[in-house]
Enzyme design. Structure first.
Site, PDB file in Angstrom:
ATOM      1  CB  SER A  74      -0.917   0.007   1.223  1.00 48.84           C
ATOM      2  OG  SER A  74      -1.656  -1.195   1.270  1.00 48.84           O
TER       3      SER A  74
HETATM    4  N1  SAM Z   1      -0.112  -5.085   4.277  1.00 50.07           N
HETATM    5  C1  SAM Z   1       0.532  -5.392   3.033  1.00 50.07           C
HETATM    6  C2  SAM Z   1       1.913  -4.842   2.923  1.00 50.07           C
HETATM    7  O1  SAM Z   1       2.373  -4.154   3.857  1.00 50.07           O
HETATM    8  O2  SAM Z   1       2.557  -5.131   1.901  1.00 50.07           O
HETATM    9  C3  SAM Z   1      -0.293  -4.965   1.841  1.00 50.07           C
HETATM   10  C4  SAM Z   1      -1.349  -5.925   1.574  1.00 50.07           C
HETATM   11  S1  SAM Z   1      -2.152  -5.950   0.041  1.00 50.07           S
HETATM   12  C5  SAM Z   1      -2.808  -4.351  -0.155  1.00 50.07           C
HETATM   13  C6  SAM Z   1      -3.531  -6.953   0.562  1.00 50.07           C
HETATM   14  C7  SAM Z   1      -3.187  -8.394   0.825  1.00 50.07           C
HETATM   15  O3  SAM Z   1      -4.331  -9.033   1.378  1.00 50.07           O
HETATM   16  C8  SAM Z   1      -2.833  -9.169  -0.429  1.00 50.07           C
HETATM   17  O4  SAM Z   1      -1.540  -9.705  -0.295  1.00 50.07           O
HETATM   18  C9  SAM Z   1      -3.887 -10.273  -0.491  1.00 50.07           C
HETATM   19  O5  SAM Z   1      -3.415 -11.502  -0.990  1.00 50.07           O
HETATM   20  C10 SAM Z   1      -4.291 -10.389   0.972  1.00 50.07           C
HETATM   21  N2  SAM Z   1      -5.596 -10.982   1.232  1.00 50.07           N
HETATM   22  C11 SAM Z   1      -6.765 -10.819   0.561  1.00 50.07           C
HETATM   23  N3  SAM Z   1      -7.742 -11.547   1.147  1.00 50.07           N
HETATM   24  C12 SAM Z   1      -7.186 -12.166   2.220  1.00 50.07           C
HETATM   25  C13 SAM Z   1      -7.672 -13.044   3.233  1.00 50.07           C
HETATM   26  N4  SAM Z   1      -8.941 -13.449   3.300  1.00 50.07           N
HETATM   27  N5  SAM Z   1      -6.803 -13.472   4.171  1.00 50.07           N
HETATM   28  C14 SAM Z   1      -5.505 -13.108   4.150  1.00 50.07           C
HETATM   29  N6  SAM Z   1      -4.979 -12.282   3.215  1.00 50.07           N
HETATM   30  C15 SAM Z   1      -5.812 -11.815   2.273  1.00 50.07           C
END
Ligand code: SAM
Length: 224
Positions: free
Chosen positions: A68
């Site tokens: 993000s």
């Molecule tokens: N916090 C992260 C970082 O610092 O890089 C950014 C995360 S990215 C915007 C959102 C993440 O949420 C993705 O890697 C995606 O695969 C994960 N995601 C989506 N649905 C999810 C779920 N139900 N459980 C765990 N992870 C999930």
């Protein structure tokens, strides 16, 4: 020598990021600002993107996912009101960057990612940095992590159609805070939900656009 000059470049880029993108836009928690100054964000993206790691935007991390925008990471972290003694849960480990930031601010971080390959890469970077207060799990974060509940804070870094009930249930009933983007596929509202006993109050923060939260209590698929 060349190595030292490179790391000075990134230190300066972080200083600029904190001044121009965060402090000037209302990130005021001094601990959050210090952590944002210290965590080497570039190490959480592919080497080819290091030069853009401190820009005012998200970046791709593979598997259609993103790290993000720095402002959004700082805003969500500040909204959770992290304290040194806290235990927090992050849903959506992604690159591991926000988990590393949280690890500087609280006692224990628990983080869940649905993509195994991202989880493994995040763990590698976190281990290389010698951070030892983060537990990472592959799985569906919409059901939370009941073994370690309750949490003083939960941050969801993917956009959800609704607030998953298990996350509300796993919040501490003494002021636990859930920070979560809620809305449609292309646009969400960042909500901050605070629990006192069995009562929940909600504050709305900024509009935002996150990749979808895919799971039992989120979207059925990525919507692509
Ligand atoms: N916090 C992260 C970082 O610092 O890089 C950014 C995360 S990215 C915007 C959102 C993440 O949420 C993705 O890697 C995606 O695969 C994960 N995601 C989506 N649905 C999810 C779920 N139900 N459980 C765990 N992870 C999930």
């Amino acid at each position: 020598m060349r190595q030292a000059r490179k790391s000075d470049t990134y230190t300066m880029a972080r200083e600029r990021m904190v001044e121009e993108q965060l402090a000037r836009r209302g990130i005021t928690d001094p601990r959050v600002l210090i952590a944002m100054r210290l965590v080497p964000r570039h190490l959480f993206v592919d080497k080819g993107l290091w030069g853009r790691a401190y820009g005012d935007h998200p970046l791709p991390i593979g598997h259609g996912q993103t790290i993000s925008q720095p402002y959004m990471v700082a805003l969500m972290t500040q909204a959770m009101e992290p304290k040194q003694e806290h235990r927090v849960l992050e849903i959506g480990t992604g690159s591991g960057y926000q988990a590393a930031l949280l690890a500087r601010l609280v006692k224990n971080v628990f983080t869940i990612e649905r993509h195994g390959a991202l989880t493994r890469r995040a763990r590698e970077v976190i281990d290389k940095l010698g951070i030892d207060n983060i537990a990472i799990r592959i799985g569906d974060g919409t059901i939370g992590w009941s073994t370690y509940a309750p949490f003083d804070g939960i941050v969801v870094t993917a956009g959800s159609p609704d607030v998953p009930q298990p996350l509300l249930d796993q919040l501490s009933d003494e002021g636990g805070r859930l920070v979560i983007p809620v809305g449609g596929h292309g646009f969400q509202q960042l909500k901050v939900i605070t629990r006192e006993g069995n009562s929940f109050s909600t504050r709305e923060e900024v509009g935002c656009t996150f990749v979808p939260l895919v799971g039992k209590h989120g979207w059925a698929d990525e919507g692509r």
